[in-house]
Enzyme design. Sequence first.
Site, PDB file in Angstrom:
ATOM      1  N   PHE A 179       3.715  38.112  10.716  1.00 22.83           N
ATOM      2  CA  PHE A 179       4.158  36.851  10.118  1.00 22.83           C
ATOM      3  C   PHE A 179       4.238  37.049   8.615  1.00 22.83           C
ATOM      4  CE2 PHE A 179       3.758  32.687   8.193  1.00 22.83           C
ATOM      5  CZ  PHE A 179       4.735  31.989   8.894  1.00 22.83           C
ATOM      6  N   ASP A 275       1.000  43.180   2.951  1.00 20.80           N
ATOM      7  CA  ASP A 275       1.103  41.733   2.777  1.00 20.80           C
ATOM      8  C   ASP A 275      -0.310  41.157   2.796  1.00 20.80           C
ATOM      9  OD1 ASP A 275       1.385  39.003   3.010  1.00 20.80           O
ATOM     10  OD2 ASP A 275       3.034  39.086   4.439  1.00 20.80           O
ATOM     11  N   LYS A 304      -0.906  32.276  -2.263  1.00 16.57           N
ATOM     12  CA  LYS A 304      -1.937  31.344  -1.824  1.00 16.57           C
ATOM     13  C   LYS A 304      -3.120  31.287  -2.792  1.00 16.57           C
ATOM     14  CE  LYS A 304      -0.622  31.631   3.065  1.00 16.57           C
ATOM     15  NZ  LYS A 304       0.154  30.404   3.090  1.00 16.57           N
TER      16      LYS A 304
END
Length: 904
Positions: A179, A275, A304
């Site tokens: 994802f 990632d 984030k």
Amino acid sequence: MAPMAIDETNGHANGNGTLNAKAASFTPSQQTSPSAYHAQDSQSAMATEAAHAAHNYHPLPIVFARASGCSVWDPEDKHYLDFLSAYSAVNQGHCHPKLIQALTEQAGRLTLSSRAFYNDVFPKFAEKITKMTGFDMVLPMNTGAEAVETAVKIARKWGYKVKKIPQDKALVFSVQENFHGRTFAAITMSTDPESRDNYGPYLPGVGCVCPATKKAIPYNDIKAVEEAFEAHGKETAGFLVEPIQGEAGIVVPDEDYLKRVRELCDKHNVLLICDEIQTGIARTGRLLCYEWSGIKPDMVLLGKAISGGMYPVSCVLGGRDVMLTIEPGTHGSTYGGNPLGSAVAIKALEIVEEEQLVERAQRLGELFRQGLRDIQSRDPMITTIRGKGLLNAIVIDESKTGGHSAWDLCMLMKEKGLLVGRALKIAHVQGANASPQAKPTHQNIIRLAPPLVITEEQIQTALNIIEEAMKELPRLKGKKEAEVLPQGEKSVSIGRVKCDEARPECSKCQAYGVSCNYDGQGQASNELHHSGETTFAVDSSTPSGVTFTDVFPLPPPTPPSELFLNMLHRRLALHDTEMTYRITEQDLDMFRRFRERTVLTIGTAQTIHIYRNAIVTLGWGHSYLTHVMFAMTLMHDRYLSDDPWGQPSNAETFHHYHGTAIFNSMLSKPIAHEEKDAMWAAAALLGAITLASLDATNAEESWPLSPPSQTDLDWLRMSDGKKEVWRLADPMRKDSIWLPAFQHKATEEPTPRSRRPELESLVPYLIKLNNFDETAKGDGDPYHTATSIIVGLLSIRCTHSTILYFLSFIGHMDPAYRELLHQKDPKAILLLAWWYATMLDYPAWWLQRRALLECKAICIALHRQFVPYTEIGKLLNFPKSKCGLPVSSEYARLADQASSHFVA
């Protein structure tokens, strides 16, 4: 007033460098005051959002009104512990006072310059982040998905300029179950059909499928990476991977996985890109998760928590030789590197250092997992505990939840004050009354990731709530269940939607594998009228508004008073007890619904007279048959209700249990002659009930995609039982009530199917794949019989009169082929998908749900293994077309030609 911190020094190291018990304490100074910018209560907030915002999420039904640290409050001032942390964006805690101060001070000074000019804050951020992480240079963006896109662009640029890959030949590999966001590069790399469907065409040269093997590269499979690099190393620019897969369910790879990937990247001169958007910034007990492997990637993606949930900031970090391949004017962002975001990000990174959040996440994560293991030792509902630091997950055994789902467990925890989340990838699906639905990728996995400033006391509170909720969930019934799981929130899954489009055969219903209940008048109907009109699932080849009276003539119903009144107050035997069940007037209504509605949907055109009259009469003297008729009628009621995916009622469960139990006990002893017709009737109805009994509400929950279960392929085991009942009851004997129906079948010519060039083009591939020779007996070939039946069925239209031809696929199944199905052999399950697809023209509620969902699940499973150019990939086009999945352009072209010719 903004939340203020108390005892701020608690989060710092003391003089001897040891870690204090807790980080900075957070407390809101007062309840927030009413504002024109804020919803006044939870219900109005959810209703207003549903009315005005796109439905691409299905959140837990709680509204955040204010937050501080690990705590959040809703508009009604109920307190919760947050164990999702905005997908690890608020590692520093909600509304950290130092972040608020940094934000407000910079907002009053300068917020945006764009990169057309220098500003005086971004250089300090660039210096801070590179020194803290050990990389040479940074490229700032705003969101995590933008960082992913940026990294793919840099990798390609580096590949062409430095590695000298021929133009337009560069490859960037990813892995299965990844994802990386929902932009085009991200969904091109994804293997989740719901993220990809109807968004093509995708980006070339990007993704997880190796062109040489035509197979996807699984996560944590070093051999698959090696095969891809050996075949395409010269053209491969980058390999993108999550150190821990977050959305897939907190999947932790082998300890040496990243180390061996690093070695392969070095060998083939490939950029390793990690990632870390969810795993970075102290979340896993290291500043960056890849540090657990002792390696250093060529690029790292952050987002984030880099800004503590205060402002969107993301970036790509890398070495100078990689980052300087980007020239001025070739990539940028108006907000990237803006002074407001830079100031917040600097302070967020300082908090990580000052409050020792790396060490904190490591120590408290071990404490939390030990607490989960203690719960697991007392409650086997938890099957697996995994994670690192404070990024953790538990896997729930939904067979031990009393008919509830992991979503229901999340809802119960929410009721008790703990907010958690399932491992989700969200698909945009419009639900009834504009209620969105979420599609769970791994619906029984619950994520547990609190802010890193959590205290030991709060961890213990969370553990207590988790254990209490697990104890209560199996017993959650009645009024309490309705309070915890309000309407629309039980076992939430994709597919629980009603058609609200103003046309039949709507694309939405087909695309998401749900029952289309469009009634042809612009309304969504939920009732099956006595005229015989169906509200079953339809697909593009089924005419809208089909009725059973179009298929075969119905005799006039016998007046109920003559047939049923003698049944009133009659007593039915119950299994393993001397107690009995007394027939009521409500039960007589069930008899009527069975006879005048349900019997129209089962069996064949020739057996309808038997089901309407003789079988009801047989029920008078055979309690198990009456129980089974009641169970089937109630199941049919449920499938036609507002909640067709809901749990069986107590009455349905009661009659199903006693009917099946008494029936099985009858099989354990010699069958009297007068029992034979009733035994075969019960076996036939139980066969249909077993086919209809499917807990799944979408393809990902369906076999073969669902986790292994003892109930897998139960309907095949039931077919074995029916064979034995056939032998014992002998429905072909001279005095059998069933004999005329079976004799009629033997002389009937099946209805031919219209020519389908697109389908005919695939048959040679099917024959070649299974080495099928129609002149041979196929002795020893497990695929022979199944292939022979499938090929024969392709020229026949599945109707109420010919359904027995199609069900012969089960009756004549080779035991060796059956075993291959249990093993999920690709060729075996492909044949099963074709069989399902041949029957999707037949609008039977007891068949279509399983056929549609398992056909789709098989297609998705095989699609993940075989690319379209392979024989299996090509052969998937037929079942894909029948269950609403995208097909190849060539197959679609042939189908369009056939359709145009038919219209002409």
